[in-house]
Design a protein around this motif. Structure first.
Motif, PDB file in Angstrom:
ATOM      1  N   GLY A 132       0.782  -1.226   0.000  1.00  0.00           N
ATOM      2  CA  GLY A 132       0.000   0.000   0.000  1.00  0.00           C
ATOM      3  C   GLY A 132       0.813   1.275   0.000  1.00  0.00           C
ATOM      4  O   GLY A 132       0.246   2.373  -0.049  1.00  0.00           O
ATOM      5  N   ALA A 133       2.136   1.173   0.037  1.00  0.00           N
ATOM      6  CA  ALA A 133       2.972   2.364   0.153  1.00  0.00           C
ATOM      7  C   ALA A 133       2.881   3.245  -1.090  1.00  0.00           C
ATOM      8  O   ALA A 133       2.873   2.763  -2.223  1.00  0.00           O
ATOM      9  N   THR A 134       2.830   4.533  -0.854  1.00  0.00           N
ATOM     10  CA  THR A 134       2.911   5.551  -1.894  1.00  0.00           C
ATOM     11  C   THR A 134       4.275   6.229  -1.813  1.00  0.00           C
ATOM     12  O   THR A 134       5.061   5.952  -0.899  1.00  0.00           O
ATOM     13  N   THR A 135       4.540   7.145  -2.730  1.00  0.00           N
ATOM     14  CA  THR A 135       5.791   7.897  -2.640  1.00  0.00           C
ATOM     15  C   THR A 135       5.855   8.688  -1.339  1.00  0.00           C
ATOM     16  O   THR A 135       6.919   8.796  -0.727  1.00  0.00           O
ATOM     17  N   ASP A 136       4.738   9.236  -0.901  1.00  0.00           N
ATOM     18  CA  ASP A 136       4.731   9.975   0.371  1.00  0.00           C
ATOM     19  C   ASP A 136       5.061   9.055   1.538  1.00  0.00           C
ATOM     20  O   ASP A 136       5.799   9.428   2.459  1.00  0.00           O
ATOM     21  N   ASP A 137       4.510   7.825   1.516  1.00  0.00           N
ATOM     22  CA  ASP A 137       4.804   6.867   2.580  1.00  0.00           C
ATOM     23  C   ASP A 137       6.279   6.496   2.577  1.00  0.00           C
ATOM     24  O   ASP A 137       6.913   6.386   3.645  1.00  0.00           O
ATOM     25  N   LEU A 138       6.818   6.267   1.393  1.00  0.00           N
ATOM     26  CA  LEU A 138       8.232   5.909   1.292  1.00  0.00           C
ATOM     27  C   LEU A 138       9.094   7.012   1.889  1.00  0.00           C
ATOM     28  O   LEU A 138      10.009   6.744   2.681  1.00  0.00           O
TER      29      LEU A 138
END
Length: 261
Positions: free
Chosen positions: A77-83
């Motif tokens: 579920g990770a997005t660039t923001d999460d990364l």
């Protein structure tokens, strides 16, 4: 606007030099970043809230090469923001190798697939096409910032950015219960190709190594005779439209190895 699979808009980005590093696998410190395609969703052995599996391609590479250290912080579920907010702390100046898949969740991979499962051919195509505005407005800055922060945190690492497989066989007349029609498959595949093209453009502009997995997965799409990707899956539903164990071992792992050759 809903975030859906994008259509490529090529932007001009300044090239960031890549640090040269030639450590042998046994001397390398390896960190795997990214989303479910790096954490191992779809493979046996998933655990935890991020659904990480030792049978994902990073774990398989670790087992085969025995690097000095290995850590996966990839998360379903990770997005660039999460990364950027939760994964970059795993990187240091001592990191030698980084692998990453990212971007699919930003553009609404799951909502697009769900929509296309439930609606008709033209509505599916329209949902895919709606992503053009999102890619133009949002993804250039997100990719650029994400790759710049990876480089800043791991200035000496070789960074391999892997793409996504083309999900569907477009020739098979039947795709099983609740399977996608041929027009839907073509629409989704078109979006995946253009998403990969966008990721490639920004990764290479950042000075990273791009690894396209489409050749490795060719002939192994959903609906085909020998799929390396799960179709719609009831138990567990999270496996839906993710690589199988063979997809990670014979698709993603060779793509990573080729990028490191």
């Amino acid at each position: 606007m809903k975030r859906l699979v994008p259509v490529l808009v090529v932007a001009t980005i300044l090239l960031i030099p890549t640090a040269a590093h030639a450590a042998a696998p046994a001397d390398q410190d390896y960190v795997a970043l990214g989303d479910s395609y790096s954490s191992g969703v779809g493979a046996p052995g998933q655990s935890g809230t991020c659904l990480r599996s030792p049978n994902a391609y990073p774990g398989l590479w670790d087992a085969a090469n025995d690097p000095a250290t290995y850590k996966s912080v990839a998360c379903s579920g990770a997005t660039t923001d999460d990364l950027r907010s939760s994964q970059l702390s795993a990187l240091t100046a001592a990191t030698d190798l980084v692998s990453v898949t990212i971007g699919g969740n930003d553009v609404g991979f799951a909502p697009t697939i769900i929509t296309c499962t439930l609606v008709g051919d033209s509505a599916c195509a329209a949902k895919v096409d709606e992503s053009l505005e999102y890619l133009r407005d949002e993804m250039p800055a997100k990719f650029t910032a994400t790759y710049a922060e990876i480089r800043a945190k791991a200035p000496n690492a070789k960074v391999v950015v892997l793409g996504y497989p083309i999900l569907f066989d477009e020739a098979a007349t039947s795709c099983g219960f609740a399977g996608m029609s041929i027009p839907k498959r073509k629409s989704i595949n078109k979006g995946a190709r253009e998403l990969n093209a966008a990721i490639r453009a920004y990764a290479q502009a950042a000075g990273f190594t791009w690894s396209d997995v489409t050749d490795e997965f060719a002939g192994h799409g959903i609906c085909g005779a020998s799929p390396w990707l799960h179709g719609l899956t009831v138990l567990p539903p999270t496996n839906s439209f993710h690589p199988t164990a063979n997809g990670y071992r014979y698709g993603y792992l060779p793509a990573l190895n080729a990028a490191l050759a």
